[in-house]
Design an enzyme around this catalytic site. Structure first.
Site: not given
Ligand SMILES: Cc1ncc(COP(=O)(O)O)c(C=O)c1O
Length: 407
Positions: A122, A219, A194, A68
């Site tokens: 998001y 992604k 992000d 962990r």
């Molecule tokens: C810009 C962005 N940030 C964060 C996330 C969240 O990622 P996860 O689906 O791996 O939790 C996404 C998911 O589509 C995203 O498009």
């Protein structure tokens, strides 16, 4: 654990970083690190175990105690991504959302603090703030931080934290990282970005003044639609310590196998980002000329409102793989009909995979918003998002063309 040569170009670092390749001590060393499935780790005595709890052994190398906390594969991924982004360190998580959560906690968001966020975040990131932070008296201020007055807005609001995304979803608006981070610094705010859509191959936000970079590694980093994860890279040791301490308590660590897949993904990231970007530009140009299309949103097009900014910020000539387009027939039915007719582009909720993926914001990323809220953000009912894959571009265009023919 990864060999580290500070003179390597990013492409080389992404290929060779994270390999446990010390062949000077033994022969028959595997070129690819093994997947360390162990939950717990042995040390030569209890004193060494005690020392290993700090994360570093007596030899100065990473030390492992319990899964962990971290594992050698996740540690290797963290090391490569920290170097790729130019940070002091990184912490890997089991999803992008877990990484977002840890970054928000590490930023010091707590009772009585204020966060300014861009309006196009998001959806689940916004929901996380609303459901997990707002009830604890965290003030959330939402603004379109892509407009020219964004920096002044931050100076006026004097927030404790600023949170943005490099490129917004689905309208692919670009954030002026330098202006936002400069204003945030003036008022002493911690900055988080992000950078999932851009990856370190297109932009390195820490060089533009940001404190922490978040990626959903599900992604582009993973890139093959088979691995879920997230990472936060920090510019400051004090934030890195916070991230590590929260990671241990949240328990959302990245597993050895997922880490292995993501390191494998990183090795081809530059190639894929080049191809995603060149395909996306050609697809955007095709769509622009198509009689069924009202508007195309892609920062690589000169008509895009932030084309100049994107050209300054991103790797020259590359604008990423994400675009969106609006049908002339601005209805939900027309959008669904077009998506249902696609044969090659997959109507699946994700982005950044080798496959081209289409999504309809009202049923995916923006499903929790009302029609009025979505329209207010400029997302029309005929808007479809396309994550352009790395198939042959003529096949992608052919598929879109047949799906756009009159019903
Ligand atoms: C810009 C962005 N940030 C964060 C996330 C969240 O990622 P996860 O689906 O791996 O939790 C996404 C998911 O589509 C995203 O498009």
């Amino acid at each position: 654990m990864a060999q580290n040569d500070q003179t390597w170009h990013l492409d080389t670092l992404l290929i060779h970083g994270g390999r446990d390749q010390d062949r000077s001590t033994s022969s028959g060393t595997p070129t690819i690190s093994p997947i360390y499935a162990s939950t717990t780790y042995l040390h030569k005595n209890v004193e060494a175990l005690d020392e290993a709890f700090s994360g570093t052994g007596a030899d100065g190398r990473p030390a492992f105690v319990y899964a962990r906390q971290t594992n050698p594969n996740a540690n290797a991924l963290e090391t490569v991504l920290a170097q790729a982004e130019g940070g002091v360190g990184a912490v890997a998580f089991s999803s992008g959302m877990a990484a977002v959560h840890a970054a928000l906690l590490a930023s010091g968001l707590a009772q009585g603090t204020k966060i300014v966020i861009s309006q196009d975040l998001y959806g689940p990131t916004f929901s996380q703030l609303k459901k997990l932070f707002a009830p604890n008296n965290v003030q959330i201020v939402i603004s379109d931080l892509c407009h020219e007055g964004a920096a002044d807005f931050i100076r006026e609001e004097e927030p404790d934290v600023v949170y943005v995304e490099t490129i917004s979803n689905p309208l692919v608006k670009v954030i002026d990282l330098d202006a936002i981070s400069a204003a945030a610094r003036e008022v002493g705010a911690v900055t988080i970005v992000d950078s999932t859509f851009t990856t370190p191959y297109l932009v390195r936000p820490l060089e533009h003044g940001f404190d922490m970079v978040v990626h959903s590694t599900t992604k582009y980093v993973s890139g093959h639609g088979d691995s879920t994860g997230g990472v936060v890279i920090s510019k400051k040791n004090v934030l890195l310590d916070q991230l590590r301490s929260h990671a241990l308590l949240l328990g959302a660590m990245l597993s050895p196998f997922e880490s292995h897949l993501q390191i494998r993904g990183l090795r081809t990231l530059p190639l894929r980002m080049e191809k995603h970007s060149s395909n996306a530009l050609q697809v955007a140009r095709f769509l622009q000329e198509h009689p069924a299309i009202e508007r195309v949103h892609y920062p690589g097009l000169p008509e895009h409102p932030q084309h100049e900014l994107a050209s300054r910020l991103l790797k020259p000539g590359l604008y990423g793989g994400l675009l969106s387009f609006e049908l002339k027939e601005q209805t939900r039915e027309a959008a669904m009909c077009c998506m249902n007719k696609l044969q090659l582009c997959l109507p699946a909720t994700s982005l950044g995979d080798v496959f081209s993926l289409v999504s309809y914001p009202p049923v995916s990323s923006h499903r929790t918003l009302s029609n009025e809220e979505r329209h207010g953000m400029g997302i029309t009912d005929g808007c479809i998002r396309l994550s352009v894959g790395i198939e042959h571009v003529e096949d992608i265009i052919k598929d879109l063309d047949q799906a756009l023919q009159k019903r």
